[in-house]
Design an enzyme around this catalytic site. Structure first.
Site, short mmCIF file in Angstrom:
data_model
loop_
_atom_site.label_atom_id
_atom_site.label_comp_id
_atom_site.label_asym_id
_atom_site.label_seq_id
_atom_site.Cartn_x
_atom_site.Cartn_y
_atom_site.Cartn_z
N GLY A 69 0.78 -1.24 0.00
CA GLY A 69 0.00 0.00 0.00
C GLY A 69 0.81 1.28 0.00
CD GLN A 70 5.02 -0.12 0.80
OE1 GLN A 70 4.06 -0.68 0.27
NE2 GLN A 70 6.05 -0.78 1.28
CB SER A 71 2.34 6.90 -1.91
OG SER A 71 3.66 7.12 -1.52
CB SER A 72 6.21 4.13 -4.60
OG SER A 72 6.37 3.08 -3.66
CG LEU A 73 4.42 -0.53 -3.84
CD1 LEU A 73 4.35 -1.54 -2.70
CD2 LEU A 73 5.16 -1.12 -5.03
#
Ligand code: G3D
Ligand code: MG
Length: 189
Positions: A69-73
């Site tokens: 769920g990281q913003s980059s993902l």
């Protein structure tokens, strides 16, 4: 009956359900799946891509896609939408300061055509960190209001407080999600 419904019913006959687990990073998605599978919940590291875990659930196999769920993902989430039967959206009860971000991402998901109809279970996780029952209730109310759960129209939706550490309400939540899929797909029979 549409082609999609026919295909989904076939999957139910195959006794398989595909569940997409999403939410902001650190909400506890991977830990929840670990608890359900009876694994050590204290050993968890950030999900850099995705994990696919199969959970036996009565006569069904739940294929749970636990996606980082990281913003980059998050831009990659859309790659996992296809053939989803139910969405589990995990919220961190101890990170109310991230609710705006959480709402923005949930809104994006809810507008996605490929997910239309899929049941939505919102798990408010880490509820073990809040011992006061009144405070718990207040947190659920804040999350419900902020995410505007009552205004979600194209998904059957339920919000459940839970803990991946203690297992509280996980069975109830998952049972609801499984039954929602069964009821929805079989009402066309
Ligand atoms: P994610 O998969 O959504 O990114 P993780 O989240 O499952 O990796 O969990 C993130 C952190 O939250 C972990 O702590 C984990 O132990 C903690 N956590 C998960 N579920 C619960 C819960 O039910 N209660 C509490 N109190 N904490 C929880 P670390 O310290 O490893 O970052
Ligand atoms: Mg994870």
């Amino acid at each position: 009956m549409g082609l999609l419904t026919t295909l989904r019913k076939q999957k139910l006959k195959d006794r398989e359900m595909r569940i997409l687990m999403l939410g902001l990073d650190n909400a506890g998605k991977t830990t929840i799946v670990k608890h359900i599978l009876g694994e050590d919940v204290k050993e968890v590291s950030p999900t850099l891509g995705f994990n696919i875990r199969t959970v036996p659930w009565n006569e069904y196999s739940l294929i749970i896609w636990d996606v980082g769920g990281q913003s980059s993902l998050r831009p990659f989430w859309r790659n996992y939408f296809e053939k989803t039967d139910a969405i589990i959206w995990v919220v961190d009860a101890t990170a109310l300061d991230r609710l705006q971000d959480c709402k923005t991402e949930l809104d994006n998901i809810m507008q996605e055509d490929r997910l239309t109809g899929a049941g939505l279970l919102v798990l408010v996780n880490k509820i073990d960190a809040i011992s006061d029952p009144d405070e718990r209730e207040a947190v659920i109310k804040i999350v419900t209001n902020k995410l505007q759960i009552d205004q979600i129209k194209n998904h059957t939706c339920k919000i459940v407080p839970c803990s991946a550490y203690t297992g509280e309400n996980l069975t109830d939540g998952l049972s609801w999600a499984v039954n929602e899929v069964k009821n929805r797909l079989f009402k066309f029979s």
